[in-house]
Motif scaffolding. Structure first.
Motif, PDB file in Angstrom:
ATOM      1  N   ASP A  62      26.762  72.195 -12.303  1.00 39.43           N
ATOM      2  CA  ASP A  62      27.002  70.752 -12.350  1.00 39.43           C
ATOM      3  C   ASP A  62      28.432  70.468 -11.903  1.00 39.43           C
ATOM      4  OD1 ASP A  62      27.297  68.079 -12.913  1.00 39.43           O
ATOM      5  OD2 ASP A  62      26.287  68.159 -14.849  1.00 39.43           O
ATOM      6  N   GLU A  63      28.580  70.102 -10.641  1.00 41.43           N
ATOM      7  CA  GLU A  63      29.915  69.797 -10.088  1.00 41.43           C
ATOM      8  C   GLU A  63      30.900  70.917 -10.397  1.00 41.43           C
ATOM      9  OE1 GLU A  63      30.650  67.070  -8.343  1.00 41.43           O
ATOM     10  OE2 GLU A  63      29.187  65.536  -8.883  1.00 41.43           O
ATOM     11  N   ALA A  64      30.466  72.151 -10.146  1.00 39.41           N
ATOM     12  CA  ALA A  64      31.243  73.307 -10.599  1.00 39.41           C
ATOM     13  C   ALA A  64      32.635  73.388  -9.984  1.00 39.41           C
ATOM     14  CB  ALA A  64      30.480  74.587 -10.298  1.00 39.41           C
ATOM     15  N   GLY A  70      24.794  63.188  -3.900  1.00 33.76           N
ATOM     16  CA  GLY A  70      24.570  61.781  -4.192  1.00 33.76           C
ATOM     17  C   GLY A  70      25.843  61.229  -4.783  1.00 33.76           C
ATOM     18  N   TYR A  71      25.977  59.906  -4.692  1.00 38.35           N
ATOM     19  CA  TYR A  71      27.174  59.301  -5.262  1.00 38.35           C
ATOM     20  C   TYR A  71      27.087  59.291  -6.782  1.00 38.35           C
ATOM     21  CZ  TYR A  71      28.687  57.834  -0.634  1.00 38.35           C
ATOM     22  OH  TYR A  71      29.109  57.833   0.657  1.00 38.35           O
ATOM     23  N   SER A  72      28.185  58.933  -7.392  1.00 40.29           N
ATOM     24  CA  SER A  72      28.249  58.872  -8.853  1.00 40.29           C
ATOM     25  C   SER A  72      27.165  57.946  -9.397  1.00 40.29           C
ATOM     26  CB  SER A  72      29.632  58.362  -9.255  1.00 40.29           C
ATOM     27  OG  SER A  72      29.800  58.523 -10.627  1.00 40.29           O
ATOM     28  N   GLY A  73      26.456  58.426 -10.405  1.00 39.39           N
ATOM     29  CA  GLY A  73      25.408  57.619 -11.015  1.00 39.39           C
ATOM     30  C   GLY A  73      24.060  57.728 -10.334  1.00 39.39           C
ATOM     31  N   ALA A  74      23.976  58.579  -9.307  1.00 37.58           N
ATOM     32  CA  ALA A  74      22.719  58.711  -8.567  1.00 37.58           C
ATOM     33  C   ALA A  74      21.646  59.417  -9.397  1.00 37.58           C
ATOM     34  CB  ALA A  74      22.954  59.464  -7.262  1.00 37.58           C
ATOM     35  N   GLY A  75      22.090  60.156 -10.413  1.00 37.97           N
ATOM     36  CA  GLY A  75      21.108  60.842 -11.263  1.00 37.97           C
ATOM     37  C   GLY A  75      21.085  62.344 -11.059  1.00 37.97           C
ATOM     38  N   LYS A  76      22.111  62.864 -10.389  1.00 32.54           N
ATOM     39  CA  LYS A  76      22.155  64.308 -10.116  1.00 32.54           C
ATOM     40  C   LYS A  76      22.219  65.124 -11.406  1.00 32.54           C
ATOM     41  CE  LYS A  76      26.083  63.931  -7.984  1.00 32.54           C
ATOM     42  NZ  LYS A  76      26.486  62.530  -8.121  1.00 32.54           N
ATOM     43  N   SER A  77      23.164  64.758 -12.262  1.00 34.03           N
ATOM     44  CA  SER A  77      23.301  65.517 -13.515  1.00 34.03           C
ATOM     45  C   SER A  77      22.030  65.389 -14.346  1.00 34.03           C
ATOM     46  CB  SER A  77      24.481  65.004 -14.338  1.00 34.03           C
ATOM     47  OG  SER A  77      25.676  65.207 -13.640  1.00 34.03           O
ATOM     48  N   SER A  78      21.489  64.202 -14.410  1.00 36.20           N
ATOM     49  CA  SER A  78      20.260  63.986 -15.178  1.00 36.20           C
ATOM     50  C   SER A  78      19.167  64.927 -14.695  1.00 36.20           C
ATOM     51  CB  SER A  78      19.789  62.544 -15.036  1.00 36.20           C
ATOM     52  OG  SER A  78      20.783  61.661 -15.470  1.00 36.20           O
ATOM     53  N   LEU A  79      19.001  65.009 -13.385  1.00 35.36           N
ATOM     54  CA  LEU A  79      17.962  65.871 -12.827  1.00 35.36           C
ATOM     55  C   LEU A  79      18.242  67.342 -13.149  1.00 35.36           C
ATOM     56  CD1 LEU A  79      15.458  66.362 -11.100  1.00 35.36           C
ATOM     57  CD2 LEU A  79      16.893  66.251  -9.066  1.00 35.36           C
ATOM     58  N   ASP A 103      16.855  49.950 -20.974  1.00 35.94           N
ATOM     59  CA  ASP A 103      16.403  51.175 -20.330  1.00 35.94           C
ATOM     60  C   ASP A 103      17.213  51.438 -19.073  1.00 35.94           C
ATOM     61  OD1 ASP A 103      14.600  51.637 -22.256  1.00 35.94           O
ATOM     62  OD2 ASP A 103      12.818  51.123 -21.098  1.00 35.94           O
ATOM     63  N   ILE A 104      17.736  52.647 -18.994  1.00 38.98           N
ATOM     64  CA  ILE A 104      18.489  53.021 -17.797  1.00 38.98           C
ATOM     65  C   ILE A 104      17.749  54.164 -17.124  1.00 38.98           C
ATOM     66  CG2 ILE A 104      20.669  53.891 -16.912  1.00 38.98           C
ATOM     67  CD1 ILE A 104      21.905  52.809 -19.612  1.00 38.98           C
ATOM     68  N   VAL A 105      17.465  53.975 -15.849  1.00 37.28           N
ATOM     69  CA  VAL A 105      16.740  55.013 -15.133  1.00 37.28           C
ATOM     70  C   VAL A 105      17.721  56.079 -14.664  1.00 37.28           C
ATOM     71  CG1 VAL A 105      15.286  55.529 -13.162  1.00 37.28           C
ATOM     72  CG2 VAL A 105      14.991  53.386 -14.391  1.00 37.28           C
ATOM     73  N   GLY A 106      17.502  57.309 -15.105  1.00 34.98           N
ATOM     74  CA  GLY A 106      18.350  58.411 -14.670  1.00 34.98           C
ATOM     75  C   GLY A 106      17.722  59.102 -13.471  1.00 34.98           C
ATOM     76  N   VAL A 107      16.452  59.449 -13.613  1.00 34.77           N
ATOM     77  CA  VAL A 107      15.716  60.128 -12.554  1.00 34.77           C
ATOM     78  C   VAL A 107      14.381  59.402 -12.382  1.00 34.77           C
ATOM     79  CG1 VAL A 107      14.642  62.297 -11.819  1.00 34.77           C
ATOM     80  CG2 VAL A 107      16.742  62.353 -13.166  1.00 34.77           C
ATOM     81  N   ILE A 141      14.165  58.388 -18.330  1.00 29.72           N
ATOM     82  CA  ILE A 141      14.681  57.057 -18.664  1.00 29.72           C
ATOM     83  C   ILE A 141      15.484  57.159 -19.949  1.00 29.72           C
ATOM     84  CG2 ILE A 141      14.059  54.704 -19.341  1.00 29.72           C
ATOM     85  CD1 ILE A 141      11.505  55.173 -17.553  1.00 29.72           C
ATOM     86  N   TYR A 142      16.730  56.673 -19.910  1.00 29.54           N
ATOM     87  CA  TYR A 142      17.548  56.641 -21.123  1.00 29.54           C
ATOM     88  C   TYR A 142      17.390  55.275 -21.754  1.00 29.54           C
ATOM     89  CZ  TYR A 142      20.016  60.543 -18.926  1.00 29.54           C
ATOM     90  OH  TYR A 142      20.333  61.729 -18.338  1.00 29.54           O
ATOM     91  N   SER A 143      17.293  55.260 -23.074  1.00 32.15           N
ATOM     92  CA  SER A 143      17.370  53.938 -23.684  1.00 32.15           C
ATOM     93  C   SER A 143      18.645  53.867 -24.502  1.00 32.15           C
ATOM     94  CB  SER A 143      16.140  53.641 -24.535  1.00 32.15           C
ATOM     95  OG  SER A 143      15.706  54.810 -25.165  1.00 32.15           O
TER      96      SER A 143
HETATM   97  N1  LIG Z   1      23.031  60.059 -22.087  1.00 31.00           N
HETATM   98  C1  LIG Z   1      22.856  58.961 -21.343  1.00 31.00           C
HETATM   99  N2  LIG Z   1      22.560  57.768 -21.921  1.00 31.00           N
HETATM  100  C2  LIG Z   1      22.385  56.670 -21.171  1.00 31.00           C
HETATM  101  N3  LIG Z   1      22.474  56.619 -19.844  1.00 31.00           N
HETATM  102  C3  LIG Z   1      22.766  57.756 -19.193  1.00 31.00           C
HETATM  103  C4  LIG Z   1      22.978  58.981 -19.911  1.00 31.00           C
HETATM  104  N4  LIG Z   1      23.266  59.952 -19.007  1.00 31.00           N
HETATM  105  C5  LIG Z   1      23.229  59.349 -17.799  1.00 31.00           C
HETATM  106  N5  LIG Z   1      22.926  58.038 -17.891  1.00 31.00           N
HETATM  107  C6  LIG Z   1      22.767  57.078 -16.782  1.00 31.00           C
HETATM  108  O1  LIG Z   1      21.871  57.630 -15.837  1.00 31.00           O
HETATM  109  C7  LIG Z   1      22.317  57.385 -14.522  1.00 31.00           C
HETATM  110  C8  LIG Z   1      22.466  58.691 -13.786  1.00 31.00           C
HETATM  111  O2  LIG Z   1      23.545  59.413 -14.358  1.00 31.00           O
HETATM  112  P1  LIG Z   1      23.934  60.881 -13.932  1.00 31.00           P
HETATM  113  O3  LIG Z   1      24.981  61.348 -14.870  1.00 31.00           O
HETATM  114  O4  LIG Z   1      22.718  61.696 -13.824  1.00 31.00           O
HETATM  115  O5  LIG Z   1      24.558  60.637 -12.510  1.00 31.00           O
HETATM  116  P2  LIG Z   1      25.328  61.645 -11.555  1.00 31.00           P
HETATM  117  O6  LIG Z   1      24.679  61.555 -10.242  1.00 31.00           O
HETATM  118  O7  LIG Z   1      25.411  62.973 -12.182  1.00 31.00           O
HETATM  119  O8  LIG Z   1      26.760  60.983 -11.489  1.00 31.00           O
HETATM  120  P3  LIG Z   1      28.207  61.663 -11.446  1.00 31.00           P
HETATM  121  O9  LIG Z   1      28.439  62.093 -10.055  1.00 31.00           O
HETATM  122  O10 LIG Z   1      29.104  60.540 -11.857  1.00 31.00           O
HETATM  123  O11 LIG Z   1      28.213  62.788 -12.429  1.00 31.00           O
HETATM  124  C9  LIG Z   1      23.596  56.583 -14.647  1.00 31.00           C
HETATM  125  O12 LIG Z   1      23.286  55.230 -14.486  1.00 31.00           O
HETATM  126  C10 LIG Z   1      24.069  56.862 -16.031  1.00 31.00           C
HETATM  127  O13 LIG Z   1      24.772  55.759 -16.549  1.00 31.00           O
END
Ligand SMILES: Nc1ncnc2c1ncn2[C@@H]1O[C@H](COP(=O)(O)OP(=O)(O)OP(=O)(O)O)[C@@H](O)[C@H]1O
Ligand SMILES: [Mg+2]
Lengths: 337, 221
Positions: free
Chosen positions: A165-167, A38-47, A17-21, A10-12
């Motif tokens: 990451d999206e290499a 997953g689509y943009s914002g799905a949380g792939k990079s976060s995971l 609070d924004i849920v990443g994963v 969870i990002y704050s």
């Molecule tokens: N450093 C951060 N601070 C706050 N919120 C974040 C941060 N990083 C990611 N998020 C939020 O977490 C959610 C998941 O983001 P993430 O970057 O993991 O998505 P993604 O699947 O990798 O998307 P993309 O395909 O656009 O890269 C999004 O809602 C994003 O706004």
């Protein structure tokens, strides 16, 4: 080899609070190429970033080869990171350093001796095919070449895992193909486990063994790539698959069909096509092929065949039973009157 | 007539010129030695960075802002006791270098911090992911990546110091500024006024050209 146990991130930001994963559990086996789409914002990079602790999970645990990396000290974590390579969509090379120096940097981080650094760097340059560019600066390279430097840097300390990451997302289709096949050979020849995230299903279809689909921070479907392509369950998975494989009969073609339209899925051995010709020899039905397509998921064919069976009702039914009995891999998907 | 009066001031002008050079060189040197690490500290203690530390960040930030918000002429006077303590005198170019350094350190540090901030966070993160130590990241990633910006910061600081050094002349610091005021302003000698201004313009231009040239040469982007 990599085990993700109930990880939540969870990002704050600005008091919100924004849920990443969200409650992700996952097992990635040694030596496989695992794709997360997953689509943009799905949380792939976060995971993915949780896997080398660039992002610290809010809760949950991550084990690599049985070692819980979420519990390591700073120093131990740094040593663990030597064993986890990572490459990025935008490469992130040090622009003030040459290709050679960028790769040598990773070896220096591992505390290698000068001779060893030189030897290994040259070896890596050769592996990624950049021997002639070793003294150039990143700004002088093409996108594909930059990613090769990124790969060489990530592999410098003989990692067990490579995180991507999206290499290939910033590369053109041809360069993407070349980078993917480089990743594939790295996986095969060096036995390095690869975890890659992408929003391009094409990438998964091309090189992944298993995959997971992410939506709103959660993993909604996971499995063997071939099986998921053949039997997607979730709507999102289906829509991703349809982006690379168009398996549906175009609407206008269905209109005005008098016979029974059947849709046959071919999976695996292509020789099973013979069944169709046998069908016409053994039964008094006429076939009208409407649509056919075979896609290769890596080496294995996945195809459909849509045809209209015209004949007496009983004969058509017998013909269909014949297909059903004959091959498990062929299934009649749809009856349309 | 003009040439003649120019010729007569030449020895004094020459002395003043080297005094200015001396002041600027010393205070620039000190501000590089202290300001560069300070700039790096301001950057790396920021949120989400290598040495995230709110306490250090705040303290250093406040200190820097404090000094920067005091007008130089006041700083000059306020620092006289310190100057006396360090150099044993409050007159002359060496003494003037103390307050010039104090003023230039926070100025340069902020410029360094700004150029570090321009580095793509991803590049730093990639170095973290590689397993590099924070110290190695500072030396091999942050400083090289910010090099063009830092060179520009040095140029700007040197030019500002040149201006401030003229002000330091007022409290007996010596140098071109002092010279211009004593001979040009108080004695209404336009030739001297004009000559010193031209000389200052030439020096500033020269610094800028050299600074830009070096910045371009180290920029690999
Ligand atoms: N450093 C951060 N601070 C706050 N919120 C974040 C941060 N990083 C990611 N998020 C939020 O977490 C959610 C998941 O983001 P993430 O970057 O993991 O998505 P993604 O699947 O990798 O998307 P993309 O395909 O656009 O890269 C999004 O809602 C994003 O706004
Ligand atoms: Mg992402």
């Amino acid at each position: 080899m990599i085990e993700v146990r109930d990880v939540t991130k969870i990002y704050s930001a600005k008091g919100k609070d924004i849920v990443g994963v969200k409650n992700v559990s996952l097992k990635i086996e040694k030596g496989e190429i695992f794709g997360i789409v997953g689509y943009s914002g799905a949380g792939k990079s976060s995971l993915l970033r949780c896997l080398n602790l660039l992002e610290k999970p809010t809760s949950g645990e991550i084990l690599i080869d049985g070692v819980s990396i979420t519990k390591l000290s700073k120093k131990e974590l740094r040593e663990e990171r030597l064993k986890i390579g990572m490459i990025f969509q935008h490469f992130y090379l040090i622009s003030a350093k040459t290709v050679y120096e960028n790769i040598a940097f990773a070896l220096k981080a591992a505390g290698k001796k000068k001779d060893e650094i030189n030897h290994k760097t040259l070896e890596l340059l050769k592996m990624v095919g950049l021997e002639n560019q070793k003294d150039q600066y990143p700004a002088q390279l093409s996108g594909g070449q930059k990613q090769r430097v990124g790969i060489a840097r990530a592999l410098a300390n003989d990692p067990k895992v490579l995180l991507c990451d999206e290499a290939t997302s910033a590369l053109d289709p041809n360069t993407t193909k070349a980078i993917l096949s480089l990743l594939q050979s790295i996986n095969k020849e060096l036995g390095i486990t690869i975890v890659l995230i992408t929003h391009e299903m094409e990438v998964v279809k091309e090189i992944c063994h298993r995959m997971a689909v992410m939506q709103d921070g959660e993993i909604i479907e996971t499995g063997d790539v071939y099986n998921l392509f053949a039997h997607p369950e979730k709507e999102l998975t289906k829509s991703f698959i349809s982006s690379v494989i168009q398996m549906n009969l175009p609407e206008p073609l269905l209109k005005g069909r008098k016979g029974v339209v059947i849709k046959i899925h071919f999976k695996g051995a292509i020789a099973e096509e013979a069944v169709v010709s046998e069908l016409f020899q053994n039964f008094k039905v006429k076939g009208n092929i409407l649509h056919g397509k075979i896609e290769y998921i890596q080496e294995t064919p996945l195809g459909i065949f849509i045809m209209e069976l015209i004949g007496e009702e009983t004969e058509v039914k017998r013909a269909m039973d014949y297909i059903k009995d004959r091959i498990e891999n062929l299934e009649v998907v749809k009856h349309v009157a | 007539m003009l040439l003649e009066s120019l010729y007569s001031i030449l020895p004094d002008l020459n002395k003043a010129f080297f005094e200015t050079l001396y002041m600027v060189a010393i205070s620039l040197g000190v501000s590089l030695i202290v300001g560069l690490p300070l700039g790096v500290i301001l950057f790396v203690t920021d949120r989400g960075l290598l040495f995230e530390n709110v306490w250090i960040k705040q303290t250093a930030g406040i200190l820097v802002n404090l000094i920067r918000s005091v007008p130089f002429i006041i700083l000059l006077v306020a620092l006289l006791p310190l100057t006396q303590l360090i150099t044993g005198t409050t007159i002359g170019p060496t003494a003037a270098s103390v307050s010039l350094s104090v003023a230039a350190i926070p100025f340069f540090a902020r410029l360094v911090e700004t150029s570090l901030r321009e580095i793509d966070k991803g590049v730093i993160e990639a170095a973290v992911a590689v397993g590099a130590t924070p110290w190695m990241i500072i030396r091999e990633v942050l400083l090289p990546e910010a090099k063009p910006g830092i060179v520009q910061a040095i140029t700007v600081t040197a030019i500002s110091l040149l201006g401030y050094s003229a002000m330091a002349g007022i409290v007996g610091g010596g140098g071109i500024g002092d010279f211009a005021i004593r001979f040009g302003y108080y004695r209404y000698d336009n030739t001297i006024m004009f000559t010193t201004v031209v000389l200052l313009i030439v020096i500033v231009q020269l610094m800028q050209v050299i600074g830009d040239g070096v910045a371009r040469a180290v920029n690999k982007r």
